[in-house]
Design a protein around this motif. Structure first.
Motif, mmCIF file in Angstrom:
data_model
loop_
_atom_site.group_PDB
_atom_site.id
_atom_site.type_symbol
_atom_site.label_atom_id
_atom_site.label_comp_id
_atom_site.label_asym_id
_atom_site.label_seq_id
_atom_site.Cartn_x
_atom_site.Cartn_y
_atom_site.Cartn_z
ATOM 1 N N PHE A 141 0.809 -1.215 0.000
ATOM 2 C CA PHE A 141 0.000 0.000 0.000
ATOM 3 C C PHE A 141 0.846 1.270 0.000
ATOM 4 C CE2 PHE A 141 -2.590 -3.438 1.644
ATOM 5 C CZ PHE A 141 -3.648 -3.369 0.760
ATOM 6 N N ASP A 142 2.149 1.082 -0.186
ATOM 7 C CA ASP A 142 3.059 2.227 -0.228
ATOM 8 C C ASP A 142 3.170 2.753 -1.671
ATOM 9 O OD1 ASP A 142 4.820 4.094 0.735
ATOM 10 O OD2 ASP A 142 6.122 2.624 1.703
ATOM 11 N N TYR A 143 3.908 3.844 -1.850
ATOM 12 C CA TYR A 143 4.274 4.233 -3.202
ATOM 13 C C TYR A 143 4.929 3.019 -3.822
ATOM 14 C CZ TYR A 143 3.568 9.043 -1.653
ATOM 15 O OH TYR A 143 3.023 10.197 -1.174
ATOM 16 N N ALA A 177 -3.509 3.022 -16.995
ATOM 17 C CA ALA A 177 -4.906 3.213 -16.583
ATOM 18 C C ALA A 177 -5.888 2.991 -17.734
ATOM 19 C CB ALA A 177 -5.072 4.605 -15.981
ATOM 20 N N ALA A 315 -14.692 1.433 -16.193
ATOM 21 C CA ALA A 315 -14.351 2.123 -14.950
ATOM 22 C C ALA A 315 -13.293 1.398 -14.124
ATOM 23 C CB ALA A 315 -15.600 2.349 -14.101
ATOM 24 N N VAL A 316 -12.902 0.185 -14.527
ATOM 25 C CA VAL A 316 -11.823 -0.518 -13.820
ATOM 26 C C VAL A 316 -10.508 0.224 -14.023
ATOM 27 C CG1 VAL A 316 -10.437 -2.647 -13.772
ATOM 28 C CG2 VAL A 316 -12.930 -2.776 -13.815
ATOM 29 N N ARG A 317 -10.362 0.819 -15.199
ATOM 30 C CA ARG A 317 -9.198 1.674 -15.518
ATOM 31 C C ARG A 317 -7.857 1.002 -15.243
ATOM 32 N NH1 ARG A 317 -11.438 4.106 -18.381
ATOM 33 N NH2 ARG A 317 -9.415 4.344 -19.315
ATOM 34 N N GLY A 338 4.224 13.109 -12.021
ATOM 35 C CA GLY A 338 2.777 13.233 -12.101
ATOM 36 C C GLY A 338 2.168 11.996 -12.725
ATOM 37 N N SER A 339 2.766 10.836 -12.428
ATOM 38 C CA SER A 339 2.283 9.598 -13.029
ATOM 39 C C SER A 339 0.959 9.181 -12.410
ATOM 40 C CB SER A 339 3.296 8.487 -12.829
ATOM 41 O OG SER A 339 3.198 8.005 -11.509
ATOM 42 N N ALA A 344 -2.994 0.175 -6.110
ATOM 43 C CA ALA A 344 -2.426 -1.157 -5.921
ATOM 44 C C ALA A 344 -3.506 -2.191 -5.633
ATOM 45 C CB ALA A 344 -1.423 -1.125 -4.773
ATOM 46 N N ALA B 177 -5.253 11.390 -9.510
ATOM 47 C CA ALA B 177 -4.654 10.164 -8.969
ATOM 48 C C ALA B 177 -3.618 10.464 -7.889
ATOM 49 C CB ALA B 177 -4.044 9.344 -10.104
ATOM 50 N N SER B 180 0.710 14.634 -7.025
ATOM 51 C CA SER B 180 1.600 14.877 -8.167
ATOM 52 C C SER B 180 0.816 14.889 -9.466
ATOM 53 C CB SER B 180 2.679 13.793 -8.254
ATOM 54 O OG SER B 180 3.490 13.838 -7.110
ATOM 55 N N HIS B 181 -0.106 13.956 -9.607
ATOM 56 C CA HIS B 181 -0.924 13.901 -10.812
ATOM 57 C C HIS B 181 -1.787 15.147 -10.930
ATOM 58 C CE1 HIS B 181 -4.485 12.161 -13.164
ATOM 59 N NE2 HIS B 181 -3.500 12.248 -14.014
ATOM 60 N N ALA B 184 0.377 18.033 -11.915
ATOM 61 C CA ALA B 184 0.742 17.938 -13.336
ATOM 62 C C ALA B 184 -0.438 18.362 -14.216
ATOM 63 C CB ALA B 184 1.190 16.512 -13.673
ATOM 64 N N SER B 309 -2.942 10.255 0.211
ATOM 65 C CA SER B 309 -1.646 9.578 0.390
ATOM 66 C C SER B 309 -1.135 9.629 1.820
ATOM 67 C CB SER B 309 -0.595 10.187 -0.541
ATOM 68 O OG SER B 309 -0.946 9.927 -1.880
ATOM 69 N N PRO B 314 -0.539 5.752 0.254
ATOM 70 C CA PRO B 314 -0.133 6.255 -1.062
ATOM 71 C C PRO B 314 -0.742 5.435 -2.203
ATOM 72 C CG PRO B 314 1.766 6.169 0.404
ATOM 73 C CD PRO B 314 0.626 5.494 1.125
ATOM 74 N N ALA B 315 -0.900 4.125 -1.998
ATOM 75 C CA ALA B 315 -1.368 3.269 -3.090
ATOM 76 C C ALA B 315 -2.853 3.438 -3.383
ATOM 77 C CB ALA B 315 -1.064 1.804 -2.787
ATOM 78 N N VAL B 316 -3.579 4.204 -2.570
ATOM 79 C CA VAL B 316 -4.992 4.468 -2.877
ATOM 80 C C VAL B 316 -5.090 5.307 -4.152
ATOM 81 C CG1 VAL B 316 -7.072 5.692 -2.075
ATOM 82 C CG2 VAL B 316 -5.825 4.181 -0.533
ATOM 83 N N ARG B 317 -4.115 6.147 -4.359
ATOM 84 C CA ARG B 317 -3.999 6.950 -5.576
ATOM 85 C C ARG B 317 -5.278 7.721 -5.921
ATOM 86 N NH1 ARG B 317 0.318 7.339 -5.307
ATOM 87 N NH2 ARG B 317 -0.007 9.219 -6.470
ATOM 88 N N SER B 339 -6.290 10.349 -20.418
ATOM 89 C CA SER B 339 -6.455 10.734 -19.022
ATOM 90 C C SER B 339 -6.422 9.513 -18.120
ATOM 91 C CB SER B 339 -7.783 11.446 -18.827
ATOM 92 O OG SER B 339 -8.822 10.490 -18.772
ATOM 93 N N ALA B 340 -6.261 9.761 -16.842
ATOM 94 C CA ALA B 340 -6.100 8.668 -15.895
ATOM 95 C C ALA B 340 -6.970 8.911 -14.672
ATOM 96 C CB ALA B 340 -4.641 8.523 -15.508
ATOM 97 N N PRO B 343 -10.114 4.535 -10.720
ATOM 98 C CA PRO B 343 -11.244 3.625 -10.905
ATOM 99 C C PRO B 343 -12.482 4.114 -10.159
ATOM 100 C CG PRO B 343 -9.271 2.398 -10.313
ATOM 101 C CD PRO B 343 -8.930 3.846 -10.198
#
Lengths: 474, 474
Positions: A141-143, A177, A315-317, A338-339, A344, B177, B180-181, B184, B309, B314-317, B339-340, B343
């Protein structure tokens, strides 16, 4: 001041039943709910801690703590003179909840859309997610890895090898995505590497042209022929990369032949060009012998892009790139700031569905259903217009019906269809410039209409075709 | 040919117990598992349908159908002469599963990291997601609104108003997301609108500089002062927009004063500039009176950015922008291709947690825990270095300890810390160019270490500081 004093009675408090140590929590909860539901209006003053403590037979410290907590949360404000009141912004300014997009047209037969009641497997998804939440390490669950969750890359590398003939490894995969996002990632990488011109099938999906243009890249239209694209035209175009849909060309539905596949690979090897394989509906093949991805022929020169948008839900993206080894680091580097890696948890849930054969089972069920729909559609169109020529029937979720062969035009069909509230996609809008052939056609998606309504909807479409032909005769 | 013949015994088939109509499915499942687990190796030949049907007392049609299905799925291939074999690519080329990133250093006290065992509420998340899956309309799983799920925008507009003093509506929010996203997305929009220069706090997080540079924008460093940033310097910089962290400046931990807030708003109004408010840890305030977002002062000139985050994982994005009305459409248009959007299911799950007060409760629990950690950290640092000055203690998940005031340097602390396997962030790396002050400091994040180890870890840090001071004396 017109502010009302709130008594404990307004709060519907019943703390007697609570264990001693739960009373502060219960008081906080009750106050929070009263504020949220509007029973305690913004600006209204609360009883003093002494009074409320007396009313509720709580210690005063308990009430002080509860008030303080709600102040910290923004529900209450402490005013001068120890007066506690409901904060002015405790509930939002009245505003309509955001609206859902307008409902779809009565009958939507445009391609690329799904019947989401039967396509997204809610129960399976929840079951898989529960299993993931039970076992995933905290570090998940981390970056995470910018390439995507290792579990998903591992699961997909195996699945794609088996189901689509893709030759890849978890290290060569990058999760994105969805198709558009993956394509944008690839194009951005190519642009930073100096690429200027991208070959695109003509006709193709207009939305994909917009993605290429948005990246500041030039488009070289490459004519689609019955067994693929013209590789001669590609060669002459001077394009550095080309986007193709070999399994089921969009919108014509053509399957790229072995000969064209080999020519395409030879082009890539000779010119050091990149083939971008858009395998958007490759999972839906109604012949028994599946048609594999071109990528398997030359994984060093072909970037394969897949998605869950047709197999689970848009919507699962989640989508994926299976990349030539030399492209992995450049794709990550070009898109690191900005990814937008998917969550996860979604990635691991999908990995679980793939690993446990649940995705296979789901696809088998869908395939059977779509094959029946396709048969019904072909039957009805052919009955309405006996001379009609239909392509793209072996796979995917749409067909192209050649209206010229049926003896009518897009304009005539469109005018009848619109009167009947039927949305269709028309071939003409798919060309880059002036149409390369005079052919007129409709692109019919058969995955959107829910099953119970499907027969009626297709009969309506047959009726539209008949009416268009009759208009012709008059 | 060395290919082995497979008998039904190898398959561990036990179909007698299956109901008649489940036998084909059971046969398919058994074959699939045998192939996946390697009991049926690639290339090995299966019994003829007649033989297997006889062995298993199934109708031959059942076996024929099962084989055909597995051919379509890519597990089996049909060879000339009706021989069915396990496909060569039925299982992936042996390859290591993708590796997790290397484990973190023994003790990681860098800011921005969380103890994910206690931060991500797995059970709550699953419960909320179950509720969402039970009730969400099918249309929720389609290509959605590019601004994000209406449920989440509605929930967040209310929550942010109450908890952070943000003045917004669901229509003005755009889901992204993560920070950072979102940044951006904003910067890309500004660049397309002709903006060239972005003011950034000096010092600030280096990763944010990289996002601005990646968008091809120029950076104007604006000095941080004890009560905010120098608005005079901002004015003189000619920047069109400025990124600020008013609630808890990163890395100094300063809170922007009311005076600076008003000056900043006046700058935006006077120059038609945009303030980008990065509220990365605004939820964690240990004073009882919360410090609201600057955005509430002037929603027409301030774009507010928040994220999950730090509050969930963080992984919730998932992050969000609360935008000036005039920026909503430009942000969507500039970012519509490739675009991203996160979900829909994650978005609706978060909306459910917010609407039901679960996020509040979760944050309350975290806040109590972090306050205790902060107190312990302050106590230990002050004990080790009595003259040390520490800023940023009122909020957030990190503090800045001024090593100069303690009588030591980053270099001395770093050399001791590295010997003890302790990772820290150092102030010097946060400047845009040459440091604006000679101050030396460490930025200590206290959210990463799991609670049971926290006391020991902080004592270790105290030891490092003592050793660095002792080295000084020698």
């Amino acid at each position: 001041l017109s502010r009302s004093r709130t008594s404990s009675i307004d709060l519907h408090l019943d703390l007697a039943a609570s264990p001693a140590r739960g009373r502060r929590a219960a008081l906080e909860r009750t106050l929070r709910e009263a504020i949220r539901e509007g029973r305690l209006a913004p600006g209204s003053t609360l009883p003093s801690t002494r009074v409320l403590a007396g009313d509720l037979q709580l210690s005063r410290g308990t009430v002080v703590d509860a008030y303080a907590q709600l102040v910290a949360e923004g529900y209450l404000t402490a005013r001068p003179g120890s007066v506690t009141a409901v904060a002015d912004n405790a509930v939002p300014t009245p505003s309509q909840p955001a609206e859902r997009p307008a409902p779809v047209a009565r009958i939507d037969l445009r391609p690329g859309l799904l019947d989401l009641a039967s396509t997204f497997p809610r129960a399976e998804w929840l079951r898989a997610e529960r299993a993931v939440l039970r076992s995933a390490p905290d570090a998940s669950f981390d970056y995470g890895d910018l390439r995507g969750a290792p579990e998903l890359r591992t699961a997909l590398a195996a699945y794609l090898g088996r189901a689509r003939g893709v030759a890849t490894t978890p290290e060569r995969m990058v999760i994105c995505a969805g198709f558009s996002h993956g394509l944008a990632m690839l194009l951005r990488t190519l642009r930073l590497a100096g690429v200027r011109r991208i070959g695109m099938e003509d006709p193709c999906l207009p939305a994909h042209r917009a993605i290429v243009a948005d990246q500041g890249l030039e488009i070289a239209p490459i004519p689609v022929v019955a067994d693929g694209i013209s590789v001669d035209a590609l060669e002459q175009s001077g394009a550095d990369a080309v986007i193709v849909t070999p399994a089921h060309q969009y919108p014509t539905g053509f399957t790229m032949s072995s000969v064209r596949r080999i020519q395409l690979v030879q082009w890539a090897q000779r010119t050091r060009g990149l083939v971008i394989e858009d395998d958007y509906d490759g999972e839906f093949r109604y012949d028994r012998q599946p048609v594999g991805a071109v990528q398997g022929l030359d994984p060093e020169h072909i970037a394969y892009v897949g998605t869950t948008s047709k197999t689970l839900a848009p919507a699962v993206r989640i989508g994926w790139l299976a990349l030539p080894p030399a492209l992995v680091d450049p794709v990550i580097t070009a898109n690191q700031h900005g990814s937008a890696v998917p969550p996860a948890l979604s990635q691991m849930t999908l990995a679980h569905l793939v690993d446990n054969g649940r995705l296979d089972r789901h696809l088998r069920r869908l395939r059977l259903n779509y094959r029946q729909r396709r048969d019904m559609l072909l039957h009805t169109l052919t009955e309405a217009a006996p001379t009609i020529s239909i392509t793209g029937i072996a796979a995917g979720l749409h067909v192209l019906a050649d209206l010229s062969s049926a003896g009518t035009t897009e304009e005539r069909v469109r005018s009848v269809a619109e009167r009947h509230g039927i949305k269709l996609a028309y071939l003409t809008s798919h060309w880059h410039g002036p149409p390369a052939t005079p052919m007129q056609g409709i692109v019919v998606g058969y995955a959107r209409t829910p099953s119970p309504a499907f027969v009626d909807v297709i009969n309506d479409l047959g009726g539209v075709l008949r009416a268009a032909l009759a208009a012709n005769d008059r």
